[in-house]
Design a protein around this motif. Structure first.
Motif, PDB file in Angstrom:
ATOM      1  N   ALA A 179      88.983  19.974  28.008  1.00 50.86           N
ATOM      2  CA  ALA A 179      89.058  20.336  29.122  1.00 50.86           C
ATOM      3  C   ALA A 179      87.709  20.368  29.747  1.00 50.86           C
ATOM      4  N   ARG A 180      86.821  21.120  29.101  1.00 51.33           N
ATOM      5  CA  ARG A 180      85.453  21.622  29.828  1.00 51.33           C
ATOM      6  C   ARG A 180      84.741  20.265  29.935  1.00 51.33           C
ATOM      7  N   ARG A 181      84.834  19.159  29.278  1.00 51.98           N
ATOM      8  CA  ARG A 181      84.145  18.020  29.417  1.00 51.98           C
ATOM      9  C   ARG A 181      84.920  17.100  30.630  1.00 51.98           C
ATOM     10  N   SER A 182      85.939  17.694  31.378  1.00 52.46           N
ATOM     11  CA  SER A 182      86.526  16.732  32.331  1.00 52.46           C
ATOM     12  C   SER A 182      85.426  16.576  33.486  1.00 52.46           C
ATOM     13  N   HIS A 183      85.487  15.598  34.351  1.00 56.07           N
ATOM     14  CA  HIS A 183      84.772  15.472  35.337  1.00 56.07           C
ATOM     15  C   HIS A 183      85.238  16.209  36.437  1.00 56.07           C
ATOM     16  N   GLY A 184      84.121  16.653  37.398  1.00 53.39           N
ATOM     17  CA  GLY A 184      84.222  17.335  38.655  1.00 53.39           C
ATOM     18  C   GLY A 184      84.907  18.731  38.524  1.00 53.39           C
ATOM     19  N   LEU A 185      84.632  19.534  37.362  1.00 51.71           N
ATOM     20  CA  LEU A 185      85.219  20.767  37.315  1.00 51.71           C
ATOM     21  C   LEU A 185      84.606  21.857  38.393  1.00 51.71           C
ATOM     22  N   THR A 186      85.502  22.622  38.880  1.00 49.81           N
ATOM     23  CA  THR A 186      84.852  23.712  39.680  1.00 49.81           C
ATOM     24  C   THR A 186      84.414  25.020  38.961  1.00 49.81           C
ATOM     25  N   ALA A 187      83.751  25.783  39.801  1.00 42.72           N
ATOM     26  CA  ALA A 187      83.682  27.040  39.016  1.00 42.72           C
ATOM     27  C   ALA A 187      84.900  27.933  38.888  1.00 42.72           C
ATOM     28  N   SER A 188      85.834  27.760  39.498  1.00 42.79           N
ATOM     29  CA  SER A 188      87.229  28.242  39.236  1.00 42.79           C
ATOM     30  C   SER A 188      87.783  27.648  37.998  1.00 42.79           C
ATOM     31  N   ASP A 189      87.766  26.086  37.987  1.00 42.15           N
ATOM     32  CA  ASP A 189      88.110  25.710  36.866  1.00 42.15           C
ATOM     33  C   ASP A 189      87.718  26.269  35.502  1.00 42.15           C
ATOM     34  N   LEU A 190      86.498  26.358  35.603  1.00 40.92           N
ATOM     35  CA  LEU A 190      85.772  27.102  34.158  1.00 40.92           C
ATOM     36  C   LEU A 190      86.136  28.328  33.968  1.00 40.92           C
ATOM     37  N   ALA A 191      86.256  29.145  35.007  1.00 40.12           N
ATOM     38  CA  ALA A 191      86.656  30.316  34.672  1.00 40.12           C
ATOM     39  C   ALA A 191      87.893  30.601  34.316  1.00 40.12           C
ATOM     40  N   ARG A 192      88.824  29.806  34.655  1.00 41.71           N
ATOM     41  CA  ARG A 192      90.049  29.742  34.093  1.00 41.71           C
ATOM     42  C   ARG A 192      90.268  29.430  32.897  1.00 41.71           C
ATOM     43  N   LEU A 193      89.327  28.374  32.367  1.00 45.30           N
ATOM     44  CA  LEU A 193      89.400  27.959  30.864  1.00 45.30           C
ATOM     45  C   LEU A 193      88.678  28.906  30.146  1.00 45.30           C
ATOM     46  N   ASP A 194      87.608  29.766  30.782  1.00 39.72           N
ATOM     47  CA  ASP A 194      87.118  30.774  29.898  1.00 39.72           C
ATOM     48  C   ASP A 194      88.277  31.859  29.474  1.00 39.72           C
ATOM     49  N   GLN A 195      89.081  32.166  30.533  1.00 45.04           N
ATOM     50  CA  GLN A 195      90.118  33.189  30.469  1.00 45.04           C
ATOM     51  C   GLN A 195      91.125  32.617  29.446  1.00 45.04           C
ATOM     52  N   ARG A 196      91.530  31.447  29.370  1.00 48.27           N
ATOM     53  CA  ARG A 196      92.219  31.012  28.574  1.00 48.27           C
ATOM     54  C   ARG A 196      91.934  31.163  26.862  1.00 48.27           C
ATOM     55  N   GLU A 197      90.628  30.911  26.791  1.00 51.68           N
ATOM     56  CA  GLU A 197      90.077  30.975  25.622  1.00 51.68           C
ATOM     57  C   GLU A 197      89.948  32.336  25.105  1.00 51.68           C
ATOM     58  N   ARG A 198      89.505  33.089  25.839  1.00 53.49           N
ATOM     59  CA  ARG A 198      89.475  34.601  25.384  1.00 53.49           C
ATOM     60  C   ARG A 198      91.136  35.104  24.924  1.00 53.49           C
ATOM     61  N   GLU A 199      92.288  34.625  25.698  1.00 54.87           N
ATOM     62  CA  GLU A 199      93.376  34.917  25.522  1.00 54.87           C
ATOM     63  C   GLU A 199      93.909  34.159  24.142  1.00 54.87           C
ATOM     64  N   THR A 200      93.435  33.284  23.804  1.00 54.57           N
ATOM     65  CA  THR A 200      93.990  32.314  22.785  1.00 54.57           C
ATOM     66  C   THR A 200      93.235  32.793  21.397  1.00 54.57           C
ATOM     67  N   ARG A 201      92.057  33.196  21.596  1.00 59.89           N
ATOM     68  CA  ARG A 201      91.422  34.062  20.440  1.00 59.89           C
ATOM     69  C   ARG A 201      91.966  35.408  20.241  1.00 59.89           C
ATOM     70  N   ALA A 202      92.308  35.800  21.171  1.00 55.00           N
ATOM     71  CA  ALA A 202      92.791  37.413  21.018  1.00 55.00           C
ATOM     72  C   ALA A 202      94.236  37.459  20.260  1.00 55.00           C
ATOM     73  N   LEU A 203      94.945  36.332  20.911  1.00 58.50           N
ATOM     74  CA  LEU A 203      96.465  36.049  20.178  1.00 58.50           C
ATOM     75  C   LEU A 203      96.281  35.611  18.766  1.00 58.50           C
TER      76      LEU A 203
END
Length: 481
Positions: free
Chosen positions: A449-473
């Motif tokens: 998902a991080r390689r998708s074109h045209g990502l906004t700062a909000s998109d990247l923040a959302r993906l970062d949050q999902r990564e933290r949640e996934t690793r914690a789970l």
């Protein structure tokens, strides 16, 4: 994911039936309090059960049938107020498994095999099994067992859950089969104690009477099942392995039932008959056999069950003309039943008449705007009709209302792909992989998902949050399983 060294003491399950409430104070039993929390707390049970549910979704085949799911969900919420379950954050699973079984695990996870509906001759019998399992849940028998065994580590409760996956995932359709050693261990350790079985019978019957259901359905069901498997050398159904039924237990339950009020509530319903016909078609040896069965049944006894079953069988045999004719020949009152109308929409959809299916489902939704089956079928019909934007709106609305439905996320990802929404495809897949305990694959999707074109700062923040949640789970589940 479950380690083969985990003890496999299993617990069995829960579900319920339509109700008419009336008080039953003279028969009330004390609800087990949280005294077992010295071994395992209710919060620990909840988190453990919900994480285990992720494994279940990933390893056992779910029955992708929104109508059958809704029927069982309705039964669940009709019976629940009459039970002694304190934490009512329940989640229902319906498994594509023809065996007779149901189970409930810590955290309010409730599973029903499709074969349970086939095994019950009446709705009251279905309710009796489920009320019995609900009693196991409300009395916290799994936590009691840990205390009796002096297990002071709460996470050992994970061992209670392992055996359920053995039977849930072992279908003829072929799922990942656990080691034979684990299966043998599970068979030896699944049974509840005699005391817990008697208590579940007693509390379950109380629930039945409170829900205006004949408590005699429970011993009748157990007795019939025992007779069915006693003389044929067959492997008993999973329920009888986990809940041994003896003559003395049947006699005891008959005695208890005779001392309880015998409500005048219904033993049968049209909904039960229709859903049972769906399961008969679903689990027939072949579509042709199902068609022959219901054609013969209709000739011998013209009932709603036979007519509906014939329409279903014609649909799965790719005979839309026969399905349509059978529908049109039904009495108007039967055609107007919600289940039948939704099934007719399924016939239209499977025969390629997507526009007509969309129109019918939109009309049904105007009458029943909260109907989950109608919403789900409409989303599929819109997608098949090429109305991708409308289909996406439906799937997104459903995923918001039912965020733990992995099948919905899978279908949403497919539809986003058809619409060319790359980032949205990845995000829906992330949710699907998290819900099915495929956490490494979820992390891979985040990378993609991080390689998708045209990502906004909000998109990247959302993906970062999902990564933290996934690793914690992932870390949490490693400590649990």
């Amino acid at each position: 994911m479950l380690k083969s060294t985990i003890a496999t003491t299993a617990l069995a399950g829960v579900l319920m039936l339509p109700t008419t409430a009336h008080a039953l104070e003279p028969y009330d039993l004390p609800v087990l309090n949280d005294g077992t929390s010295s071994v395992v707390s209710l919060d620990t049970e909840y988190r453990l059960g919900r994480n285990w549910a992720r494994i279940l979704r990933g390893q056992a085949p779910m029955l992708d049938d929104p109508l059958t799911y809704q029927y069982l969900q309705d039964l669940l919420w009709q019976l629940l107020p009459h039970s002694q379950v304190q934490d009512r954050r329940l989640e229902l699973f319906v498994l594509a498994n023809p065996s007779f079984n149901a189970f409930a695990v810590p955290g309010g996870v409730i599973g029903v095999h499709g074969g349970l509906i086939l095994a019950a001759e009446t709705e009251a019998e279905l309710a009796s099994v489920l009320a019995h399992e609900l009693a196991h849940l409300s009395q916290r028998h799994y936590a009691q067992r840990l205390e009796e065994e002096k297990r002071n580590q709460p996470l050992m409760l994970a061992g209670i859950l392992a055996g359920i996956l053995v039977s849930a995932a072992n279908t003829e359709g072929g799922m990942a089969v656990m080691s034979s050693a684990m299966g043998a261990s599970a068979q030896n350790k699944l049974a509840f104690s005699r005391r817990n079985e008697q208590e579940a019978d007693r509390v379950g019957m109380q629930t039945l009477v409170s829900a205006d259901i004949d408590p005699h359905a429970m011993p009748n069901m157990f007795s019939r099942l025992q007779r069915s498997y006693q003389f044929y050398g067959q492997r008993p159904p999973e329920f009888l392995l986990t809940h041994p039924v003896t003559e003395s237990r049947i006699a005891d339950s008959l005695n208890r039932a005779s001392q309880l009020p015998r409500p005048l509530g219904r033993n049968q319903s049209l909904e039960f008959e229709l859903i049972k016909a769906r399961m008969q078609v679903r689990f027939a040896n072949s579509p042709a056999e199902a068609l022959k069965h219901f054609q013969s049944g209709l000739e011998n006894n013209d009932t709603a069950h036979a007519r509906y079953g014939l329409m279903m069988a014609a649909m799965v045999n790719n005979k839309p003309e026969l399905a349509a004719t059978t529908y049109q020949q039904m009495p108007a009152s039967l055609r107007q039943h919600t289940y039948v109308a939704l099934t007719h929409a399924e016939v239209l959809l499977t025969s390629g008449q997507t526009g007509q299916a969309v129109h019918k489902l939109q009309r049904l939704l105007s009458l029943y705007p909260e109907s989950r089956p109608a919403r789900t079928l409409l989303a599929q019909a819109l997608r098949d009709d090429g109305q991708l934007d409308n289909a996406l709106r439906q799937f997104k609305s459903l995923s918001r209302d039912y965020p733990t439905d992995a099948t919905l996320w899978f279908k949403l990802a497919e539809t986003e792909g058809l619409a060319g929404n790359t980032l949205a495809v990845h995000e829906a897949r992330i949710e699907y992989f998290m819900l099915t305990a495929q956490l490494d694959r979820a992390l891979k999707q985040i990378e993609y998902a991080r390689r998708s074109h045209g990502l906004t700062a909000s998109d990247l923040a959302r993906l970062d949050q999902r990564e933290r949640e996934t690793r914690a789970l992932r870390q949490e589940m490693k400590t649990q399983f």
